[in-house]
Design an enzyme around this catalytic site. Structure first.
Site, PDB file in Angstrom:
ATOM      1  N   ALA A  42       0.833  -1.207   0.000  1.00  0.00           N
ATOM      2  CA  ALA A  42       0.000   0.000   0.000  1.00  0.00           C
ATOM      3  C   ALA A  42       0.865   1.252   0.000  1.00  0.00           C
ATOM      4  O   ALA A  42       1.887   1.303   0.698  1.00  0.00           O
ATOM      5  CB  ALA A  42      -0.907   0.000   1.226  1.00  0.00           C
ATOM      6  N   TYR A  43       0.439   2.258  -0.770  1.00  0.00           N
ATOM      7  CA  TYR A  43       1.173   3.527  -0.773  1.00  0.00           C
ATOM      8  C   TYR A  43       1.147   4.127   0.630  1.00  0.00           C
ATOM      9  O   TYR A  43       0.134   4.077   1.314  1.00  0.00           O
ATOM     10  CB  TYR A  43       0.566   4.501  -1.793  1.00  0.00           C
ATOM     11  CG  TYR A  43       0.648   3.958  -3.203  1.00  0.00           C
ATOM     12  CD1 TYR A  43       1.866   3.515  -3.714  1.00  0.00           C
ATOM     13  CD2 TYR A  43      -0.474   3.858  -4.008  1.00  0.00           C
ATOM     14  CE1 TYR A  43       1.957   2.981  -4.992  1.00  0.00           C
ATOM     15  CE2 TYR A  43      -0.397   3.325  -5.295  1.00  0.00           C
ATOM     16  CZ  TYR A  43       0.826   2.883  -5.769  1.00  0.00           C
ATOM     17  OH  TYR A  43       0.913   2.341  -7.024  1.00  0.00           O
ATOM     18  N   GLY A  44       2.287   4.690   1.022  1.00  0.00           N
ATOM     19  CA  GLY A  44       2.390   5.255   2.370  1.00  0.00           C
ATOM     20  C   GLY A  44       3.179   4.357   3.300  1.00  0.00           C
ATOM     21  O   GLY A  44       3.601   4.790   4.373  1.00  0.00           O
ATOM     22  N   GLY A  45       3.374   3.088   2.904  1.00  0.00           N
ATOM     23  CA  GLY A  45       4.229   2.181   3.670  1.00  0.00           C
ATOM     24  C   GLY A  45       3.733   1.903   5.068  1.00  0.00           C
ATOM     25  O   GLY A  45       2.534   2.031   5.370  1.00  0.00           O
ATOM     26  N   THR A  46       4.660   1.522   5.921  1.00  0.00           N
ATOM     27  CA  THR A  46       4.332   1.210   7.320  1.00  0.00           C
ATOM     28  C   THR A  46       3.737   2.442   7.992  1.00  0.00           C
ATOM     29  O   THR A  46       2.729   2.366   8.701  1.00  0.00           O
ATOM     30  CB  THR A  46       5.618   0.794   8.080  1.00  0.00           C
ATOM     31  OG1 THR A  46       6.226  -0.272   7.387  1.00  0.00           O
ATOM     32  CG2 THR A  46       5.312   0.384   9.509  1.00  0.00           C
ATOM     33  N   LYS A  56      -1.375   6.891  15.946  1.00  0.00           N
ATOM     34  CA  LYS A  56      -1.683   8.220  16.503  1.00  0.00           C
ATOM     35  C   LYS A  56      -3.181   8.522  16.416  1.00  0.00           C
ATOM     36  O   LYS A  56      -3.750   9.191  17.284  1.00  0.00           O
ATOM     37  CB  LYS A  56      -0.869   9.302  15.811  1.00  0.00           C
ATOM     38  CG  LYS A  56       0.444   9.596  16.509  1.00  0.00           C
ATOM     39  CD  LYS A  56       1.561   8.635  16.190  1.00  0.00           C
ATOM     40  CE  LYS A  56       1.923   7.644  17.238  1.00  0.00           C
ATOM     41  NZ  LYS A  56       3.098   6.818  16.891  1.00  0.00           N
ATOM     42  N   ALA A 275       5.962  -6.680  20.641  1.00  0.00           N
ATOM     43  CA  ALA A 275       6.527  -5.417  20.134  1.00  0.00           C
ATOM     44  C   ALA A 275       7.959  -5.319  20.630  1.00  0.00           C
ATOM     45  O   ALA A 275       8.265  -4.550  21.545  1.00  0.00           O
ATOM     46  CB  ALA A 275       5.687  -4.233  20.622  1.00  0.00           C
ATOM     47  N   GLY A 277      10.690  -4.804  18.622  1.00  0.00           N
ATOM     48  CA  GLY A 277      11.587  -4.121  17.690  1.00  0.00           C
ATOM     49  C   GLY A 277      11.287  -4.499  16.254  1.00  0.00           C
ATOM     50  O   GLY A 277      10.382  -5.296  15.980  1.00  0.00           O
ATOM     51  N   HIS A 450       1.590  33.763  25.470  1.00  0.00           N
ATOM     52  CA  HIS A 450       1.092  33.356  26.782  1.00  0.00           C
ATOM     53  C   HIS A 450      -0.422  33.187  26.711  1.00  0.00           C
ATOM     54  O   HIS A 450      -1.079  33.990  26.056  1.00  0.00           O
ATOM     55  CB  HIS A 450       1.426  34.421  27.832  1.00  0.00           C
ATOM     56  CG  HIS A 450       0.876  34.080  29.185  1.00  0.00           C
ATOM     57  ND1 HIS A 450       1.446  33.098  29.974  1.00  0.00           N
ATOM     58  CD2 HIS A 450      -0.194  34.556  29.867  1.00  0.00           C
ATOM     59  CE1 HIS A 450       0.743  32.992  31.095  1.00  0.00           C
ATOM     60  NE2 HIS A 450      -0.258  33.866  31.047  1.00  0.00           N
TER      61      HIS A 450
HETATM   62  C1  LIG Z   1       3.166   0.964  15.310  1.00  0.00           C
HETATM   63  C2  LIG Z   1       4.227   1.891  14.761  1.00  0.00           C
HETATM   64  C3  LIG Z   1       4.228   3.213  15.130  1.00  0.00           C
HETATM   65  C4  LIG Z   1       5.181   4.081  14.620  1.00  0.00           C
HETATM   66  N1  LIG Z   1       5.154   5.387  15.013  1.00  0.00           N
HETATM   67  C5  LIG Z   1       6.075   6.239  14.528  1.00  0.00           C
HETATM   68  C6  LIG Z   1       6.032   7.616  14.874  1.00  0.00           C
HETATM   69  O1  LIG Z   1       5.162   8.053  15.631  1.00  0.00           O
HETATM   70  N2  LIG Z   1       6.952   8.443  14.345  1.00  0.00           N
HETATM   71  C7  LIG Z   1       7.937   7.981  13.494  1.00  0.00           C
HETATM   72  O2  LIG Z   1       8.758   8.781  13.038  1.00  0.00           O
HETATM   73  N3  LIG Z   1       8.002   6.688  13.146  1.00  0.00           N
HETATM   74  C8  LIG Z   1       7.099   5.812  13.634  1.00  0.00           C
HETATM   75  N4  LIG Z   1       7.131   4.500  13.246  1.00  0.00           N
HETATM   76  C9  LIG Z   1       8.236   4.062  12.351  1.00  0.00           C
HETATM   77  C10 LIG Z   1       7.922   4.438  10.909  1.00  0.00           C
HETATM   78  O3  LIG Z   1       6.718   3.816  10.521  1.00  0.00           O
HETATM   79  C11 LIG Z   1       9.065   3.991  10.008  1.00  0.00           C
HETATM   80  O4  LIG Z   1      10.278   4.545  10.478  1.00  0.00           O
HETATM   81  C12 LIG Z   1       8.845   4.458   8.581  1.00  0.00           C
HETATM   82  O5  LIG Z   1       7.646   3.931   8.066  1.00  0.00           O
HETATM   83  C13 LIG Z   1      10.012   4.017   7.697  1.00  0.00           C
HETATM   84  O6  LIG Z   1       9.776   4.444   6.407  1.00  0.00           O
HETATM   85  P1  LIG Z   1      10.420   3.698   5.149  1.00  0.00           P
HETATM   86  O7  LIG Z   1      10.025   4.493   3.959  1.00  0.00           O
HETATM   87  O8  LIG Z   1      11.845   3.426   5.389  1.00  0.00           O
HETATM   88  O9  LIG Z   1       9.728   2.245   5.123  1.00  0.00           O
HETATM   89  P2  LIG Z   1       8.238   1.725   5.227  1.00  0.00           P
HETATM   90  O10 LIG Z   1       7.302   2.764   5.688  1.00  0.00           O
HETATM   91  O11 LIG Z   1       8.328   0.462   5.988  1.00  0.00           O
HETATM   92  O12 LIG Z   1       7.850   1.425   3.713  1.00  0.00           O
HETATM   93  C14 LIG Z   1       8.494   0.419   2.991  1.00  0.00           C
HETATM   94  C15 LIG Z   1       7.601   0.007   1.838  1.00  0.00           C
HETATM   95  O13 LIG Z   1       8.336  -0.840   0.976  1.00  0.00           O
HETATM   96  C16 LIG Z   1       7.467  -1.846   0.461  1.00  0.00           C
HETATM   97  N5  LIG Z   1       8.314  -2.957   0.006  1.00  0.00           N
HETATM   98  C17 LIG Z   1       9.132  -3.732   0.753  1.00  0.00           C
HETATM   99  N6  LIG Z   1       9.778  -4.618  -0.033  1.00  0.00           N
HETATM  100  C18 LIG Z   1       9.353  -4.404  -1.306  1.00  0.00           C
HETATM  101  C19 LIG Z   1       9.653  -4.985  -2.561  1.00  0.00           C
HETATM  102  N7  LIG Z   1      10.551  -5.974  -2.683  1.00  0.00           N
HETATM  103  N8  LIG Z   1       9.019  -4.521  -3.655  1.00  0.00           N
HETATM  104  C20 LIG Z   1       8.108  -3.511  -3.567  1.00  0.00           C
HETATM  105  N9  LIG Z   1       7.796  -2.921  -2.400  1.00  0.00           N
HETATM  106  C21 LIG Z   1       8.413  -3.353  -1.287  1.00  0.00           C
HETATM  107  C22 LIG Z   1       6.586  -2.179   1.659  1.00  0.00           C
HETATM  108  O14 LIG Z   1       5.367  -2.777   1.260  1.00  0.00           O
HETATM  109  C23 LIG Z   1       6.368  -0.798   2.286  1.00  0.00           C
HETATM  110  O15 LIG Z   1       5.207  -0.185   1.792  1.00  0.00           O
HETATM  111  C24 LIG Z   1       6.174   3.604  13.713  1.00  0.00           C
HETATM  112  C25 LIG Z   1       6.163   2.263  13.321  1.00  0.00           C
HETATM  113  C26 LIG Z   1       5.209   1.409  13.833  1.00  0.00           C
HETATM  114  C27 LIG Z   1       5.218  -0.016  13.390  1.00  0.00           C
END
Ligand SMILES: Cc1cc2nc3c(=O)[nH]c(=O)nc-3n(C[C@H](O)[C@H](O)[C@H](O)COP(=O)(O)OP(=O)(O)OC[C@H]3O[C@@H](n4cnc5c(N)ncnc54)[C@H](O)[C@@H]3O)c2cc1C
Length: 474
Positions: A42-46, A56, A275, A277, A450
């Protein structure tokens, strides 16, 4: 290339549409490059789908109910009823709005979007397998590639995620029924944030943590404020215990833990959230095909321009190392795109802020006092308790403090730790101060509105100078 493959070419191929990848793709598009984005899910990732935003959203929604139910001191008597399905539907709406927005922005910036799983097939080629039987695959030739594949939750032996009894944060954020009893393994920031959500929804939460305190990585006086409030919410902590195994019961599950001396304890629960890590997603990319080898933890090593050892391959975000934070991923996305476009860009992390959205929140940036001493500074420290803030008292959230760490001689701000209401927002003032090379004098000379919580930052800076008005000076 397999017979029947369609081969396309692109200047920049971005793998993964999280806050690292989509920012890189948009920035590269803005700079006139031909960009292809491959996302398997999904767009937007984790961040947008299973992390920052949904967590949040649920934290805010449960706070609405919790604050209303606990406002008798303010003369408000309410007994809110939480409809969990409604709350989750609202959260999903927020997520969909944002992920839809990201897709539109990428398209508007000329990014070619492709759904599928990417894997390297050669130094300048990836194969993208489209999901499902008979969906086929295609090859893409690229000049430069940005790996932004993020991270996934760690599993612990014996606790494989099954979505029913053993949950990762992703499944915990999608529950449409409030569990009666929840065991949370791990008192890091994700475990603490989600424990707070469920405790506020009325779940009986037990946290099991192998280490001897919550929120490792944060100073003990900061963590203490959060832990105390968590206990007041009914969360039970068991430190020095590792989750060992679990068994199914007629009414849920029993989790068995073990301490250092081999003594075991048992906890009954409906579900267990693990949870402990997250680990980088670098093992599914066939990196051998490009001659890249991750380090022993699976992270890809990069230079200050996000370049890996293979010059035309870049890595950003969680897959490129700690801190695993969305804003660090986005910053690296900017840099990688600009470097590929030939701009004189490089990483300059003056300081990377971090926030924990517990109750109260934590916001930290730059150095702690101990880190400043270790780095050879003679730090001066100023502190201001929210108990002395008119705004904090008038909102009913007066736990916590602001601490500012500065270099005594020059007055330069080196870091800050905030625990209290809106700490995640307030820390931005200190991040800007560090980035701008501001001093204690700059913070105290800035007129703060203030009554606001931000005044506490100014007061902490004044306290470091021995000039605080609303607290006794050090
Ligand atoms: C519950 C939770 C709460 C969080 N809260 C915070 C917060 O409050 N503030 C904060 O800064 N961070 C927070 N994080 C961490 C944050 O989500 C990550 O640091 C951030 O998403 C990392 O971004 P990224 O672009 O590196 O990877 P991701 O967001 O993980 O995106 C990676 C993308 O790559 C795709 N992908 C992987 N392999 C392939 C492939 N081979 N081909 C095509 N697509 C692929 C995946 O499907 C995914 O969409 C939280 C994480 C979790 C789990």
């Amino acid at each position: 290339m397999v017979v029947g493959d369609i081969a396309t070419g692109t200047d920049v191929l971005v793998i993964g549409a999280g806050p690292g990848g989509y920012v890189a793709a948009i920035r590269a598009g803005q700079l006139g490059l031909d960009v292809t984005m491959v996302e398997k899910n999904a767009y937007g990732g984790t961040c947008l789908n299973y992390g920052c935003i949904p967590s949040k959203a649920l934290i805010s929604a449960t706070d609405v109910a919790h604050n209303a139910a606990n406002a008798e001191d303010m003369g408000i008597h309410a007994d809110p009823v939480v409809d969990m399905q409604g709350m989750v539907a609202w959260k999903d709406g927020v997520v969909n709005q944002l992920t839809g927005g990201v897709e539109k922005l990428m398209k508007a910036n000329g990014v070619n979007l492709m759904q599928g799983t990417a894997e390297f097939a050669g130094e300048n080629t990836v194969r993208v397998a489209h999901g499902g039987e008979g969906q086929g695959s295609e090859s893409i030739e690229f000049d430069s590639c940005i790996i932004a594949t993020g991270s996934r939750p760690f599993e612990i032996p014996g606790f494989e995620f099954d979505g029913e009894h053993v949950l990762s944060s992703r499944e915990a954020l999608a529950l449409d029924e409030i569990p009666e009893k929840l065991v949370v393994v791990g008192a890091g920031y994700i475990g603490m944030e989600l424990s707070t959500v469920f405790a506020k929804l009325g779940t009986d939460v037990t946290i099991v943590e192998m280490l001897d305190d919550a929120l490792p990585g944060y100073e003990s006086d900061v963590a203490r404020v959060v832990k105390k409030k968590a206990e007041a919410l009914g969360i039970e902590f068991h430190f020095g215990e590792a989750a060992k195994e679990w068994r199914k019961e007629a009414d849920g599950m029993t989790v068995v833990t073990e301490n250092e001396d081999g003594e075991t304890s048992e906890f009954n629960a409906d579900k267990t959230l693990v949870a402990v890590g997250r680990q980088p997603v670098s093992d599914t990319l066939n990196l051998e095909a490009v001659g890249l080898e991750p380090d022993e933890k699976g992270f890809l090593q990069t230079d200050d321009q996000c370049r890996t050892d293979v010059g035309h391959i870049y890595a950003i975000g969680d897959v490129a190392g700690e801190p695993m934070l969305a804003h660090k991923a986005s910053k690296e996305g900017h840099v990688a795109a600009e470097v590929i476009a030939g701009e004189p860009s490089a990483l300059d992390y003056q300081a990377i802020p971090a926030a924990v959205f517990t109750d109260p929140e934590i916001g930290t940036v730059g150095m702690t006092q101990a880190e400043a001493e270790e780095a050879g500074f003679e730090p001066v420290v100023g502190k201001f308790p929210f108990m002395a803030s008119g705004r904090a008292l008038s909102t009913g959230h007066s736990d916590g403090f602001v601490r500012v760490v500065a270099d005594e001689e020059s007055g330069f701000i080196l870091g800050g730790q905030i625990v209290g209401a809106e700490a995640s927002e307030l820390v931005a003032e200190l991040a800007l101060a560090i980035e701008m090379g501001a001093t204690l004098e700059d913070l105290t000379a800035t007129i703060h509105t203030h009554p606001t919580l931000a005044e506490a930052v100014m007061e902490a800076a004044a306290n470091a100078k021995g000039e605080a008005i609303h607290t006794l000076n050090r």
